[in-house]
Design a protein around this motif. Sequence first.
Motif, PDB file in Angstrom:
ATOM      1  N   ARG A  40      41.716  43.225  43.433  1.00 32.23           N
ATOM      2  CA  ARG A  40      41.483  43.870  44.586  1.00 32.23           C
ATOM      3  C   ARG A  40      40.427  44.836  44.680  1.00 32.23           C
ATOM      4  O   ARG A  40      39.863  45.054  46.005  1.00 32.23           O
ATOM      5  N   ILE A  41      39.704  45.321  43.811  1.00 37.82           N
ATOM      6  CA  ILE A  41      38.435  45.843  43.624  1.00 37.82           C
ATOM      7  C   ILE A  41      37.168  44.829  44.240  1.00 37.82           C
ATOM      8  O   ILE A  41      36.284  45.423  44.855  1.00 37.82           O
ATOM      9  N   LYS A  42      37.120  43.956  43.458  1.00 33.26           N
ATOM     10  CA  LYS A  42      35.939  42.856  43.567  1.00 33.26           C
ATOM     11  C   LYS A  42      36.174  41.814  44.309  1.00 33.26           C
ATOM     12  O   LYS A  42      35.172  41.294  44.942  1.00 33.26           O
ATOM     13  N   LEU A  43      37.132  41.379  44.511  1.00 41.03           N
ATOM     14  CA  LEU A  43      37.370  39.939  45.194  1.00 41.03           C
ATOM     15  C   LEU A  43      38.013  39.946  46.568  1.00 41.03           C
ATOM     16  O   LEU A  43      37.258  39.199  47.467  1.00 41.03           O
ATOM     17  N   LYS A  44      38.781  40.769  46.762  1.00 41.01           N
ATOM     18  CA  LYS A  44      39.490  40.556  48.050  1.00 41.01           C
ATOM     19  C   LYS A  44      39.021  40.954  49.341  1.00 41.01           C
ATOM     20  O   LYS A  44      38.942  40.086  50.317  1.00 41.01           O
ATOM     21  N   ARG A  45      37.950  41.976  49.448  1.00 41.45           N
ATOM     22  CA  ARG A  45      37.419  42.183  50.696  1.00 41.45           C
ATOM     23  C   ARG A  45      36.278  41.262  50.927  1.00 41.45           C
ATOM     24  O   ARG A  45      36.013  40.506  52.044  1.00 41.45           O
ATOM     25  N   PRO A  46      35.440  40.806  49.987  1.00 39.62           N
ATOM     26  CA  PRO A  46      34.521  39.692  50.171  1.00 39.62           C
ATOM     27  C   PRO A  46      35.098  38.266  50.672  1.00 39.62           C
ATOM     28  O   PRO A  46      34.590  37.618  51.590  1.00 39.62           O
TER      29      PRO A  46
END
Length: 368
Positions: A97-103
Amino acid sequence: MEWLKNMSLKKSLFLLSVGCVLVSLILIFLVFSVCGAIRENYPTCGISFSFGGAETRLEPVTEEQQRVLSLLSGIEIFSCAVFPLTGLGIAGGLFYRIKLKRPIELLRDGTEHIRANDLNFSIPAVSTDELGQICAAFETMRLELLKTNKELWHQAEERKRLNAAFAHDLRNPITVLKGSLKLLRKGTPDEQIIDRLQSYTLRIEQYVEAMSSIQRIEQMPVRISEVTALTLRTELEETARLFAPALDIALSVPDMGTLRMDHGIFLNVAENLIGNAARFAGKKLEIALSLAENTLFLSVMDDGPGFPAGLLESGPKPFGKLEENAEHFGMGLYSSSLLCLKHGGSLRFKNSQTGAIATASIQVNLKF
């Protein structure tokens, strides 16, 4: 949370895993503490020995109490197995959620846009970690693709302009050749017909050779040669007679000696201006050639409706037309303006009370 977004993937995963495992160990400790406190309230059964050697038989455990004690032991074993695994699962979820989702969402959406040939989007800088760098590289790639597409579009438009100018400028000398052939068929005595056919055939050959080696109209070479004012007068008169046979022609060409200029460029411009004026003239066409210092001016005036306001305000545009089905105010005037610029001059338009006036200027070198 922002500091965790900018941390590297390896460090952030390790940090989240360690944190969640520590939390799970703390929970296990709390479970054992609570179960131990509960277990103290139940008899332990068996025999108790004192320091003096006395034996004391403890209170037996009932069946119900034994079930509670077994349940407490099961809860302790369950917490030892489940809490660490749950902690690792939570660490993985937080990492995604913090590192992968948005990118990943940005890259997936960008890929869909590119697949649909749509480069009108942008990928913001989400972080400075590895995925953030990939997003930045993806945005750089998008900008390069957009730049390349624009260059290809401009090249296609330039090729379209070049082909249109090529076809348009060939039409004028071909018209002259057709008129000369008609005169030959009629048997009209004209000593200059053969010279005119030879001159225009050579001109077409040179023009085709030049256009085949350039990519832009502006790259057309300037070939300087000597030509007399008498020759220019004869050519202007013949051009006007061929393009406007039904109009009253007034020609003014003073004796200016010998001029050094690109003869082909001058004829292209003259034919375009005379041809456009002839299409809109009512009864009269005036052509004037004059010289001021090293600038040769060619003015073509007609008694037609005049130039449109858009042409007067912003000049001729490629493929611009007065009417949807018209062939006027298109590549002829546009290419003429470019040719005048190449020869150090310009092309100006204005309306008078009696019609329209187009004036072309080119730089020449006198030779007496």
